[in-house]
Design an enzyme around this catalytic site. Structure first.
Site, PDB file in Angstrom:
ATOM      1  N   THR A 169       6.034  13.676  -0.651  1.00 51.24           N
ATOM      2  CA  THR A 169       7.444  13.794  -0.271  1.00 51.24           C
ATOM      3  C   THR A 169       8.168  14.795  -1.155  1.00 51.24           C
ATOM      4  O   THR A 169       9.133  15.431  -0.722  1.00 51.24           O
ATOM      5  CB  THR A 169       8.123  12.414  -0.346  1.00 51.24           C
ATOM      6  OG1 THR A 169       7.380  11.495   0.477  1.00 51.24           O
ATOM      7  CG2 THR A 169       9.557  12.461   0.143  1.00 51.24           C
ATOM      8  N   TYR A 205      -4.171   6.782  -4.309  1.00 52.41           N
ATOM      9  CA  TYR A 205      -3.304   7.077  -3.158  1.00 52.41           C
ATOM     10  C   TYR A 205      -4.184   7.384  -1.956  1.00 52.41           C
ATOM     11  O   TYR A 205      -4.791   8.449  -1.869  1.00 52.41           O
ATOM     12  CB  TYR A 205      -2.400   8.254  -3.510  1.00 52.41           C
ATOM     13  CG  TYR A 205      -1.452   8.732  -2.420  1.00 52.41           C
ATOM     14  CD1 TYR A 205      -1.152   7.960  -1.305  1.00 52.41           C
ATOM     15  CD2 TYR A 205      -0.840   9.980  -2.528  1.00 52.41           C
ATOM     16  CE1 TYR A 205      -0.285   8.407  -0.330  1.00 52.41           C
ATOM     17  CE2 TYR A 205       0.041  10.443  -1.556  1.00 52.41           C
ATOM     18  CZ  TYR A 205       0.315   9.661  -0.464  1.00 52.41           C
ATOM     19  OH  TYR A 205       1.177  10.113   0.509  1.00 52.41           O
ATOM     20  N   LYS A 242      -1.948   2.740  -3.497  1.00 46.09           N
ATOM     21  CA  LYS A 242      -0.950   2.999  -2.454  1.00 46.09           C
ATOM     22  C   LYS A 242      -1.723   3.323  -1.187  1.00 46.09           C
ATOM     23  O   LYS A 242      -2.485   4.293  -1.147  1.00 46.09           O
ATOM     24  CB  LYS A 242      -0.048   4.161  -2.839  1.00 46.09           C
ATOM     25  CG  LYS A 242       0.876   4.616  -1.704  1.00 46.09           C
ATOM     26  CD  LYS A 242       1.600   5.907  -2.059  1.00 46.09           C
ATOM     27  CE  LYS A 242       2.408   6.431  -0.874  1.00 46.09           C
ATOM     28  NZ  LYS A 242       3.082   7.722  -1.168  1.00 46.09           N
ATOM     29  N   VAL A 272       5.741   2.182  -1.596  1.00 44.90           N
ATOM     30  CA  VAL A 272       6.118   3.516  -2.073  1.00 44.90           C
ATOM     31  C   VAL A 272       6.798   4.178  -0.886  1.00 44.90           C
ATOM     32  O   VAL A 272       6.159   4.524   0.101  1.00 44.90           O
ATOM     33  CB  VAL A 272       4.906   4.320  -2.559  1.00 44.90           C
ATOM     34  CG1 VAL A 272       5.362   5.675  -3.099  1.00 44.90           C
ATOM     35  CG2 VAL A 272       4.154   3.555  -3.641  1.00 44.90           C
TER      36      VAL A 272
END
Length: 294
Positions: A47, A135, A163, A205
């Protein structure tokens, strides 16, 4: 080692002005998050357009974020790279700056085997001394951890969380059934976060929490305080926003939303381009309907 990977963690956008980091805007964004009492922030992740930053920009962004936050909440740096040596360098520089942990995805494009993925993370782990959140984001990387690789990686002492931005909602239950240590599982998809928590997750998240951190934090708190009805009510209210933030590639819609709220410019780096007029209108209508105050 304290596990910082839990609750609501905001994946922060990176603001630009005239193709340079807009550090004044970054301060406004981070103070907005801290005032909402989010549990932590991720800097230079997906992001945050981390892969579009130069190494010097990466260092400046992290240092500025760390200085602004000033130990009020944990700062997590995105240290993903398809080059293991580069990922180690990102982690080393992050450590010098004083971040609290790393978020790292498997190498993209190269399509490593599970053995290669393990060795990549083992090398980063051995070269650093901070906690790591794995992740999983196969839509971006083209590869993913198998359950067996997650189990193997969880035995490394500083790998403390995962995540998961996939769509396999059985995975948390499978992982919890075979891993003995505390491995915190967090959802990487706002729209699936409650369902993920129901399978053993401990937080999210979030992209949406850039825009409305207080509501996103309240949702997580209600869930973990067993107020399922209250959490579902917030989730249903935010669902149109969750969906709108992914009608184009993240972070295109959220960058426009933050511009619309007055935090930053709408600049985004190529090869990403700004939101279409249709997306802009959709974002504006949803923000208006939510009565977001900043």
């Amino acid at each position: 080692m304290n596990n910082i990977f839990k609750g609501l963690i905001t994946a922060i956008i990176t603001p630009f002005r005239d193709n340079k980091l807009d550090l004044n805007a970054l301060e406004k964004i981070l103070e907005y998050q801290i005032n909402a009492e989010v549990n932590a922030v991720v800097i230079a992740g997906s992001t945050g357009e981390g892969s579009s930053l130069s190494f010097e920009e990466y260092k400046l962004l992290l240092q500025t974020a760390k200085d602004i936050v000033n130990k009020r909440i944990p700062v997590i740096s995105g240290c993903s790279s398809n080059n293991t040596a580069c990922a180690i360098e990102l982690a080393a520089e992050s450590t010098k700056i004083g971040v609290d942990g790393f978020m790292i995805s498997p190498p993209s494009y190269l399509k490593p085997t599970q053995g290669g993925i393990y060795k990549h993370f083992e090398a980063i782990h051995e070269a650093s001394n901070l906690p790591i959140m794995l992740y999983s984001v196969p839509s971006r990387t083209g590869v993913d951890f198998t359950d067996e690789t997650i189990l193997k990686l969880s035995k490394l002492s500083r790998i403390l969380a995962l995540k998961d931005a996939g769509i396999d909602l059985e995975r948390p239950l499978r992982i919890k059934s075979v891993i003995n240590k505390e491995l915190n599982l967090l959802c990487g998809n706002d729209d699936l976060s409650l369902a993920f928590n129901a399978q053993g997750g401990v937080g999210c998240v979030s992209v949406a929490s850039n825009i409305t951190p207080k509501l996103c934090k309240e949702l997580q708190e209600k869930w973990h305080n067993n107020d399922v009805k209250g959490a579902l009510g917030i989730h249903q209210r935010l669902l149109p926003l969750y969906k709108a933030l992914f009608v184009e590639s993240n972070p295109i819609p959220v960058k426009y939303a933050m511009y619309y709220l007055g935090f930053c410019t709408n600049e985004i780096r190529l090869p990403l381009t700004e939101a279409t007029d249709t997306t802009k209108k959709q974002i504006e209508e949803i923000i208006t309907s939510l009565s977001i105050k900043v």
